[in-house]
Structure formats: C-alpha cells, structure tokens
Design a protein around this motif. Structure first.
Motif, short mmCIF file in Angstrom:
data_model
loop_
_atom_site.label_atom_id
_atom_site.label_comp_id
_atom_site.label_asym_id
_atom_site.label_seq_id
_atom_site.Cartn_x
_atom_site.Cartn_y
_atom_site.Cartn_z
N ASN A 111 23.60 69.56 1.49
CA ASN A 111 22.26 69.87 1.00
C ASN A 111 21.41 68.61 1.10
OD1 ASN A 111 22.65 72.57 0.26
ND2 ASN A 111 23.47 72.00 -1.73
N TYR A 112 20.15 68.79 1.42
CA TYR A 112 19.23 67.66 1.54
C TYR A 112 17.92 67.96 0.83
CZ TYR A 112 22.40 66.23 5.25
OH TYR A 112 23.53 65.87 5.97
N ALA A 113 17.33 66.90 0.28
CA ALA A 113 15.99 67.02 -0.24
C ALA A 113 15.04 67.26 0.93
CB ALA A 113 15.58 65.75 -0.98
N PHE A 169 18.15 62.40 7.56
CA PHE A 169 19.34 61.83 6.93
C PHE A 169 20.54 62.76 7.15
CE2 PHE A 169 17.22 59.21 3.27
CZ PHE A 169 16.40 58.59 4.19
N THR A 170 21.72 62.15 7.29
CA THR A 170 22.95 62.92 7.42
C THR A 170 24.02 62.31 6.53
OG1 THR A 170 22.43 63.44 9.73
CG2 THR A 170 24.70 63.79 9.01
N VAL A 171 24.59 63.13 5.66
CA VAL A 171 25.67 62.67 4.78
C VAL A 171 27.00 63.12 5.36
CG1 VAL A 171 25.45 64.72 3.30
CG2 VAL A 171 26.51 62.64 2.40
N SER A 172 27.99 62.25 5.27
CA SER A 172 29.32 62.57 5.78
C SER A 172 30.35 61.76 5.01
CB SER A 172 29.40 62.25 7.29
OG SER A 172 29.21 60.87 7.51
N LYS A 173 31.61 62.05 5.28
CA LYS A 173 32.66 61.26 4.64
C LYS A 173 33.84 61.14 5.57
CE LYS A 173 34.90 65.04 2.10
NZ LYS A 173 35.42 65.47 0.77
N ASP A 174 34.61 60.09 5.35
CA ASP A 174 35.85 59.83 6.07
C ASP A 174 36.95 59.81 5.02
OD1 ASP A 174 38.08 58.66 7.32
OD2 ASP A 174 36.82 57.55 8.70
N ASN A 175 37.75 60.86 4.98
CA ASN A 175 38.78 60.95 3.94
C ASN A 175 39.83 59.85 4.09
OD1 ASN A 175 37.69 63.20 2.64
ND2 ASN A 175 38.70 64.62 4.05
N ALA A 176 40.15 59.49 5.33
CA ALA A 176 41.16 58.46 5.55
C ALA A 176 40.71 57.11 4.99
CB ALA A 176 41.45 58.34 7.04
N LYS A 177 39.43 56.85 5.04
CA LYS A 177 38.89 55.59 4.52
C LYS A 177 38.35 55.74 3.11
CE LYS A 177 37.61 53.77 9.07
NZ LYS A 177 36.51 53.25 9.92
N ASN A 178 38.40 56.94 2.58
CA ASN A 178 37.84 57.22 1.25
C ASN A 178 36.43 56.65 1.13
OD1 ASN A 178 38.32 58.56 -1.24
ND2 ASN A 178 38.60 56.60 -2.26
N THR A 179 35.61 57.00 2.09
CA THR A 179 34.26 56.46 2.18
C THR A 179 33.28 57.59 2.46
OG1 THR A 179 35.10 54.35 3.02
CG2 THR A 179 32.76 54.81 3.38
N VAL A 180 32.16 57.52 1.79
CA VAL A 180 31.06 58.45 2.03
C VAL A 180 29.93 57.69 2.70
CG1 VAL A 180 29.40 60.02 0.95
CG2 VAL A 180 31.70 59.83 0.02
N TYR A 181 29.28 58.31 3.66
CA TYR A 181 28.23 57.65 4.44
C TYR A 181 26.90 58.38 4.29
CZ TYR A 181 32.30 55.65 6.83
OH TYR A 181 33.48 55.02 7.11
N LEU A 182 25.84 57.64 4.55
CA LEU A 182 24.52 58.23 4.68
C LEU A 182 23.85 57.60 5.89
CD1 LEU A 182 22.48 60.24 3.44
CD2 LEU A 182 21.42 58.26 2.29
N GLN A 183 23.73 58.36 6.96
CA GLN A 183 23.02 57.91 8.14
C GLN A 183 21.55 58.26 7.96
OE1 GLN A 183 24.13 56.30 11.10
NE2 GLN A 183 21.92 56.13 11.42
N MET A 184 20.71 57.24 8.04
CA MET A 184 19.28 57.42 7.83
C MET A 184 18.54 57.04 9.10
SD MET A 184 18.93 55.91 3.95
CE MET A 184 19.19 54.22 4.48
N ASN A 185 17.85 58.00 9.68
CA ASN A 185 17.09 57.77 10.91
C ASN A 185 15.61 57.99 10.64
OD1 ASN A 185 19.53 57.40 12.34
ND2 ASN A 185 19.70 59.59 12.76
N ASN A 186 14.80 57.45 11.55
CA ASN A 186 13.35 57.62 11.44
C ASN A 186 12.87 57.29 10.02
OD1 ASN A 186 10.73 58.23 12.20
ND2 ASN A 186 10.97 60.43 11.83
N LEU A 187 13.27 56.14 9.55
CA LEU A 187 12.95 55.74 8.19
C LEU A 187 11.45 55.55 8.01
CD1 LEU A 187 15.98 53.41 7.57
CD2 LEU A 187 15.31 55.30 6.07
N LYS A 188 10.99 55.87 6.81
CA LYS A 188 9.57 55.76 6.46
C LYS A 188 9.43 54.82 5.27
CE LYS A 188 8.91 60.62 7.78
NZ LYS A 188 8.44 61.95 7.33
N PRO A 189 8.26 54.22 5.11
CA PRO A 189 8.06 53.33 3.95
C PRO A 189 8.38 54.01 2.63
CG PRO A 189 6.29 53.02 5.53
CD PRO A 189 7.10 54.18 6.03
N GLU A 190 8.15 55.30 2.52
CA GLU A 190 8.42 56.00 1.27
C GLU A 190 9.91 56.20 1.01
OE1 GLU A 190 6.35 56.98 3.73
OE2 GLU A 190 6.44 59.16 4.04
N ASP A 191 10.76 55.82 1.97
CA ASP A 191 12.20 55.84 1.74
C ASP A 191 12.67 54.57 1.03
OD1 ASP A 191 12.54 57.28 5.01
OD2 ASP A 191 12.66 58.33 3.08
#
Length: 113
Positions: free
Chosen positions: A57-59, A66-88
């Motif tokens: 789900n995304y705002a 933005f794309t949220v994902s996770k790597d279970n093997a690394k126990n890590t959650v990611y947030l890929q943020m593209n086309n960033l804006k000043p309001e981010d």
C-alpha cells in the motif's frame, strides 16, 4: 527487545533517487512492515507498507515513485524512492504500519529544488 535501524538517507536533487534500508534485531520481518516519514512541523505519516500476503500500500503522494520491498535472508526492509520532490524531505522511519515497535533513529532525506 526489538531494535530498528534505518539508513540510506542523504541530500539529493529533485528528480533523483535514494534507497533506504531498515534492519531489525529482535524481530523477523514476517509480518506487515512500513515506512513512515515526518517532515518539520508535520505529523508522522505512513507512506508505504508491506502487508501480509505480499501486497503493498502507498500513500497517494508517493504512489508510482516509491517501492517498498524486503529481503528475508537479510532481514531487511527497503524503500526505493525515485523522482524525488522537495516535499519528500523528511526523516524516514521503518516500523509496523501502526507503529507497534519502538521507533528507531530514522534517516534524514533532503531533496533540493
């Protein structure tokens, strides 16, 4: 005791990209997890969530960028943020979508125009 640590923030020009990471101790990211952000003078808001079953789900403000994902093997959650804006510009935190865990230090994202 659950400990969340965010990293990957920085200063980027508008239109640029960043990838945030969240590692956890005392927790495995098998349940729902999300990324929240808090801009100066504003309330913390949930911007992206991984829900049970693999859905996301995304705002509206970040949908398509933005794309949220996770790597279970690394126990890590990611947030890929593209086309960033000043309001981010904000401090970004990972936590459950409802903020169930103790908040980590967050990572600062600053987007210049």
């Amino acid at each position: 005791q659950v400990r969340l640590v965010e990293s990957g923030g920085g200063l980027v020009q508008a239109g640029g990209s960043l990838k945030l990471s969240c590692t956890g101790s005392g927790i495995t990211f098998t349940g729902a997890m999300g990324w929240h952000r808090q801009a100066p003078g504003k309330q913390r808001e949930l911007v992206a969530a991984l829900i049970k079953g693999g859905g996301t789900n995304y705002a509206d403000s970040v949908k398509g960028r933005f794309t949220v994902s996770k790597d279970n093997a690394k126990n890590t959650v990611y947030l890929q943020m593209n086309n960033l804006k000043p309001e981010d510009t904000a401090v970004y935190y990972c936590n459950s979508p409802t903020g169930s865990y103790v908040w980590g230090p967050g990572t600062q994202v600053t987007v210049s125009s």
